[in-house]
Write an enzyme that holds these catalytic residues in place. Structure first.
Site, short mmCIF file in Angstrom:
data_model
loop_
_atom_site.label_atom_id
_atom_site.label_comp_id
_atom_site.label_asym_id
_atom_site.label_seq_id
_atom_site.Cartn_x
_atom_site.Cartn_y
_atom_site.Cartn_z
N VAL A 119 0.82 -1.22 0.00
CA VAL A 119 0.00 0.00 0.00
C VAL A 119 0.85 1.27 0.00
O VAL A 119 0.31 2.37 -0.01
CB VAL A 119 -0.97 0.01 1.21
CG1 VAL A 119 -1.98 -1.11 1.08
CG2 VAL A 119 -0.22 -0.10 2.53
N GLY A 154 8.60 3.95 -0.27
CA GLY A 154 9.39 5.17 -0.07
C GLY A 154 10.84 4.80 0.12
O GLY A 154 11.24 3.63 0.00
N ARG A 155 11.65 5.79 0.44
CA ARG A 155 13.06 5.53 0.66
C ARG A 155 13.30 4.65 1.89
O ARG A 155 14.32 3.99 2.00
CB ARG A 155 13.81 6.86 0.80
CG ARG A 155 14.14 7.50 -0.54
CD ARG A 155 14.64 8.92 -0.41
NE ARG A 155 13.55 9.83 -0.05
CZ ARG A 155 13.66 11.15 -0.08
NH1 ARG A 155 14.81 11.71 -0.45
NH2 ARG A 155 12.65 11.92 0.24
N GLU A 177 8.88 -0.33 2.41
CA GLU A 177 7.51 -0.54 1.93
C GLU A 177 6.54 -0.70 3.09
O GLU A 177 6.93 -1.13 4.18
CB GLU A 177 7.44 -1.80 1.06
CG GLU A 177 8.31 -1.77 -0.17
CD GLU A 177 8.27 -3.08 -0.95
OE1 GLU A 177 8.64 -3.08 -2.13
OE2 GLU A 177 7.87 -4.11 -0.35
N VAL A 178 5.27 -0.38 2.83
CA VAL A 178 4.19 -0.67 3.78
C VAL A 178 3.21 -1.61 3.10
O VAL A 178 2.76 -1.34 1.97
CB VAL A 178 3.47 0.62 4.23
CG1 VAL A 178 2.27 0.26 5.12
CG2 VAL A 178 4.42 1.52 4.99
N ASP A 237 10.43 14.24 12.29
CA ASP A 237 10.13 14.02 10.86
C ASP A 237 8.62 14.12 10.64
O ASP A 237 8.02 13.30 9.95
CB ASP A 237 10.65 12.67 10.40
CG ASP A 237 10.69 12.55 8.87
OD1 ASP A 237 10.65 13.60 8.20
OD2 ASP A 237 10.74 11.42 8.37
#
Length: 496
Positions: free
Chosen positions: A201, A204-205, A208-209, A323
């Site tokens: 879903v 990114g750097r 993963e999710v 962040d």
């Protein structure tokens, strides 16, 4: 394993009662015994066991008699009726120093308690063992049947409108580690090994999710890239040492370093929220002012909970996120926000005055960096400095929400902060020029002044973006002001 424990317990009971296996069966080995009775030819005899008895002869006082028992006679425990008292044992010369006291004439079979006592004790132990097994099986069946018994409205892992879950109750009750909010590490590993990945879903750097499935329920699985191992370690450390269960902080389930597909994977398993991140949500949805305020208030509640230090046994250190951005804020099914991704977080405790900044070489997202970070003037030894950078970033998140809010039928497309001033993937120098040199902030649309809620948000953004970090709002002040605004939106005030 339970049967082994039961056997060991039975053996220990026999030892405590002074019995061994040899006391309950006829021994096959002969032993040497002291022999002191009219029938003894030698001072030592050999028999199946040794005896000491008080023998009553008519008209005389009871006399001590020592000797040997025979396999052809009654067992040791079955004493003849003419014995006033007796003792028997199965080791060589064990009857040598035994003295017996005179007892009353036995009435009936008085040796029966000697037999029934150990037997009753054994029966009690068997009953306790059976009860323990029944309890374990009952608990397992209860856990297996939890979902079917509760129905669709109380799914094990899916958060309710109040932000709770059945797993949350589980974590807060008898399975906590005592020090933090996570399950014990072995339980976490067991849960992780039972998760099946369903669909990716997000990427990114960081990695993963995935949406995963655990016993039929959806969970989120963040799989870190190997170069971001320190972020995984930091989040795992914080979630397992700090009590972070809060409606507006992403709910942690488990963390595991596992080997899959011949490679090591770093997993962080959390509650799953189908709306995804606030960044994703704002791409798809336009907002009414009250929904915009709901998102802003809940995000502020999460940030205030992170920033505050709570004292006591159920307390927590102060935490700065470092962040904060719309991609790291998730939207729950009840349309409240929760804050995620603590891989860069720093912690501080007033009692020890220790600043725990972790050991992560990764820096925050450049687009959301405060001016003091970009010009490298931040005081890295001061915890308050990190909180001030969170406030700068929170103002940018508010700006993203405000752009997607409908006022008088007008709304703007989603855009990231500084979209009209820097490239899509800005460099550190790009952001430093805009924010530090040119001292630019995102443009606040004039239309926000037409709505009491949005005009309040606009004022708040300005006070989050002061160049002087110490002049910025605190998370607690933001939270309280937004809550007041939601209760009385017709009278917007400046934030002081």
């Amino acid at each position: 394993m339970t049967l082994g424990i039961f056997r060991r317990g039975l053996f220990m009971l026999l030892v405590a009662l002074g019995l061994t296996r040899g006391d309950l069966v006829k021994p096959s080995k002969l032993v040497n015994c002291i022999c002191e009775n009219p029938h003894c030819k030698k001072p030592v005899c050999q028999g199946a066991w040794c005896t000491v008895v008080l023998v009553r002869e008519q008209g005389r006082h009871p006399q001590v008699s020592r000797g040997c028992g025979s396999q052809n006679q009654e067992l040791c425990l079955g004493r003849p009726t003419e014995f006033v008292n007796h003792h028997c044992c199965y080791r060589s010369f064990c009857n040598q120093n035994v003295s017996l006291r005179l007892e009353e004439e036995p009435k009936g079979d008085t040796h029966l308690p000697l037999i029934l006592g150990p037997i009753l004790a054994l029966l009690v132990l068997v009953a306790l063992g059976a009860l323990g097994l029944w309890h374990v099986r009952r608990r397992q069946e209860k856990q297996r049947g939890l979902h079917s018994d509760l129905g669709e409205s109380s799914l094990i892992l899916k958060a309710s409108d109040q932000g709770d879950s059945m797993l949350g109750d589980f974590l807060d009750s008898d399975c906590t580690t005592g020090s933090g909010s996570g399950l014990p590490f072995l339980v976490q590993r067991t849960v992780a090994r039972q998760v099946a990945l369903v669909e990716c879903v997000g990427k990114g750097r960081y990695g993963e999710v995935w949406r995963g499935s655990w016993h039929g329920e959806s969970v989120a699985v963040k799989i870190f890239s190997s170069r971001d191992e320190q972020s995984w370690f930091r989040e795992t450390e914080i979630y397992n040492t700090v009590l972070l269960r809060h409606d507006n902080i992403l709910g942690f389930i488990a963390s595991d370093m596992t080997s899959r597909n011949s490679s090591t994977q770093l997993w962080l398993i959390t509650h799953y929220h189908e709306h995804g991140s606030l960044y994703d949500f704002l791409q798809r949805q336009t907002l009414e002012p009250q929904l915009a305020l709901r998102l802003a208030v809940s995000a502020a509640c999460g940030l205030a909970h992170l920033h505050v230090e709570i004292f006591g046994t159920q307390g927590k250190p102060a935490i700065a996120h470092r962040d904060l951005k719309s991609r790291n804020v998730l939207v729950k099914s009840n349309l409240q926000c929760c804050i995620a991704d603590l891989g860069l977080a720093v912690m501080h405790s007033q009692s020890s005055d220790y600043l725990d900044i972790g050991n992560n070489p990764r820096v925050g997202t450049k687009r959301y960096m405060a001016p003091e970070v970009l010009d490298e003037q931040i005081r890295t030894d001061c915890f308050e400095s990190y909180k001030w950078t969170d406030i700068w970033a929170f103002g940018l998140v508010l700006w993203e929400i405000a752009r997607r809010t409908i006022i008088n039928g007008i709304v703007e497309d989603y855009r990231p902060p500084f979209y009209d001033m820097v490239p899509n993937d800005p460099s550190f120098e790009d952001m430093k020029k805009v924010v530090c040199v040119d001292q630019q902030t995102p443009t606040i649309p004039n239309r926000l002044a037409a709505d009491p809620v949005l005009s309040g948000l606009a004022q708040m953004m300005r006070e989050c973006w002061y160049p002087n970090p110490t002049a910025r709002l605190t998370a607690l002040r933001i939270k309280k002001t937004l809550q007041k605004l939601s209760h009385n939106p017709e009278k917007p005030k400046g934030i002081h």
